[in-house]
Design a protein around this motif. Structure first.
Motif, PDB file in Angstrom:
ATOM      1  N   PRO A  25      -9.185 -14.171  -0.937  1.00  0.00           N
ATOM      2  CA  PRO A  25      -9.682 -13.103  -1.800  1.00  0.00           C
ATOM      3  C   PRO A  25      -9.264 -11.714  -1.421  1.00  0.00           C
ATOM      4  N   LEU A  26      -9.029 -11.343   0.274  1.00  0.00           N
ATOM      5  CA  LEU A  26      -8.393 -10.248   0.473  1.00  0.00           C
ATOM      6  C   LEU A  26      -7.045  -9.991   0.119  1.00  0.00           C
ATOM      7  N   GLN A  28      -5.651 -11.046  -2.643  1.00  0.00           N
ATOM      8  CA  GLN A  28      -6.127 -10.646  -4.309  1.00  0.00           C
ATOM      9  C   GLN A  28      -6.493  -9.121  -4.296  1.00  0.00           C
ATOM     10  N   GLU A  29      -7.217  -8.600  -3.365  1.00  0.00           N
ATOM     11  CA  GLU A  29      -7.838  -7.304  -3.643  1.00  0.00           C
ATOM     12  C   GLU A  29      -6.714  -6.508  -3.114  1.00  0.00           C
ATOM     13  N   LEU A  30      -5.719  -6.897  -2.180  1.00  0.00           N
ATOM     14  CA  LEU A  30      -4.418  -5.684  -1.549  1.00  0.00           C
ATOM     15  C   LEU A  30      -3.679  -5.879  -2.763  1.00  0.00           C
ATOM     16  N   ASN A  32      -3.767  -6.359  -5.834  1.00  0.00           N
ATOM     17  CA  ASN A  32      -4.327  -5.412  -7.065  1.00  0.00           C
ATOM     18  C   ASN A  32      -4.248  -3.906  -6.920  1.00  0.00           C
ATOM     19  N   GLN A  33      -4.640  -3.695  -5.358  1.00  0.00           N
ATOM     20  CA  GLN A  33      -4.618  -2.389  -5.221  1.00  0.00           C
ATOM     21  C   GLN A  33      -3.027  -1.982  -5.092  1.00  0.00           C
ATOM     22  N   ASP A  36      -1.997  -0.812  -8.708  1.00  0.00           N
ATOM     23  CA  ASP A  36      -2.559   0.266  -9.029  1.00  0.00           C
ATOM     24  C   ASP A  36      -1.620   1.549  -8.510  1.00  0.00           C
ATOM     25  N   THR A  74      -4.252 -10.844   6.286  1.00  0.00           N
ATOM     26  CA  THR A  74      -4.766 -12.202   6.199  1.00  0.00           C
ATOM     27  C   THR A  74      -5.230 -12.964   7.270  1.00  0.00           C
ATOM     28  N   ASP A 104      -1.913   1.884   2.021  1.00  0.00           N
ATOM     29  CA  ASP A 104      -1.368   2.490   0.913  1.00  0.00           C
ATOM     30  C   ASP A 104      -0.528   3.457   1.318  1.00  0.00           C
TER      31      ASP A 104
END
Length: 292
Positions: A25-26, A28-30, A32-33, A36, A74, A104
């Motif tokens: 899940p981490l 996936q979050e990164l 997706n970030q 963006d 991860t 970022d």
């Protein structure tokens, strides 16, 4: 001491990062970030794109960076580096991994680096070539004696040095290298003369971006390409990073120094196994493994 090393351009492959995305899940979050931040779906290209799709510099560099950095993140509490290093682009991955750069900020710099390098490549046709089985000093002499711009760019391991410069000068240096006994002198399928004076326009553009980026005190030393020595000070890290695009990657010297400073276990984090192969040629007695 445990050392983590991070690969550079050329390590990409179709489907890279997908198992990581699907298992965490981490991650996936990164990822997706990252989509963006970049303003396009790099995950679509990484997970489903072809080799040609991944060759585009603006894709290649962020893709390798993301694969490496997200893998490190991860690992959670299991990730306890005592020293880090990265080959060319991989230096940015290493700087995020050791806390000197935020995720970022690192991705934004890598994206700007890729675009700046692409522009520099378009300004003047140029290339790189791998020279095998000659001593470094012989290759350096050949570069110095060849008319035009050609320099030693990547000291990858003993007997493997990549040169970089103008197309005609690189071709001439390859001919001379073969005459001097090189087992191979092969022009590489790259977009330009990385780590040479021809990257000066990109260096200037990237230096401005680095200057405006906040760097933190790292949790462990980074052995930088330009110095091949341990660096902890954020201002020195920034200075070396600014010089990296036009200076050679001293990878052989970096690994030798890490071993001299107590590195006993080396782990490559990211796509491919290139650095593991180079490690074995630099010092066969040191433990080396990889995670991708």
């Amino acid at each position: 001491m445990k050392a983590y090393i991070f690969p550079g351009q050329g390590a990409q492959f179709p489907g890279m990062g997908l198992p990581l995305f699907e298992s965490s899940p981490l991650a996936q979050e990164l990822f997706n970030q990252a989509n963006d931040i970049l303003g396009f779906s790099i995950t679509d290209i990484m997970f489903e794109g072809s080799s040609d799709d991944l060759k585009e510099t603006k894709v290649t560099q962020p893709a390798i960076f993301l694969h490496s950095v997200i893998l490190a993140k991860t690992l959670g509490q299991d990730f306890k580096p005592e020293m880090v290093a990265g080959h060319s682009l991989g230096e940015f991955s290493a700087l995020v991994a050791n806390g000197a750069l935020a995720f970022d900020a690192g991705l934004e710099l890598v994206s700007q680096r890729a675009q700046a390098m692409q522009k520099a490549c378009e300004l003047q046709p140029s290339t790189m070539a791998a020279i095998l089985s000659l001593e470094d000093k012989v290759v350096e002499e050949i570069c110095e004696q060849t008319p035009g711009i050609v320099v030693a760019a990547n000291y990858n391991c003993p007997g493997q040095l990549v040169i970089s410069g103008e197309i005609e000068a690189v071709n001439k240096a390859c001919e001379t290298a073969k005459e001097r006994g090189a087992r191979m002198a092969m022009v590489l399928p790259v977009g330009g003369a990385f780590h040479s004076p021809l990257m000066e326009p990109a260096r200037e553009q990237l230096a401005a971006a680095i200057e405006n980026t906040s760097f933190n005190k790292p949790i462990c030393p980074i052995y930088q390409n330009v110095t091949a020595s341990a660096v902890n000070d954020p201002s020195a890290i920034k200075k070396n990073l600014m010089a990296q695009l036009t200076a050679p990657v001293k990878w052989t010297q970096t690994i030798q120094q890490m071993i001299a400073d107590g590195g006993t276990e080396f782990i490559e984090l990211g796509p491919g196994k290139v650095l593991q192969g180079l490690m074995r040629k630099i010092d066969r007695n040191v433990a080396v493994s990889g995670m991708n």
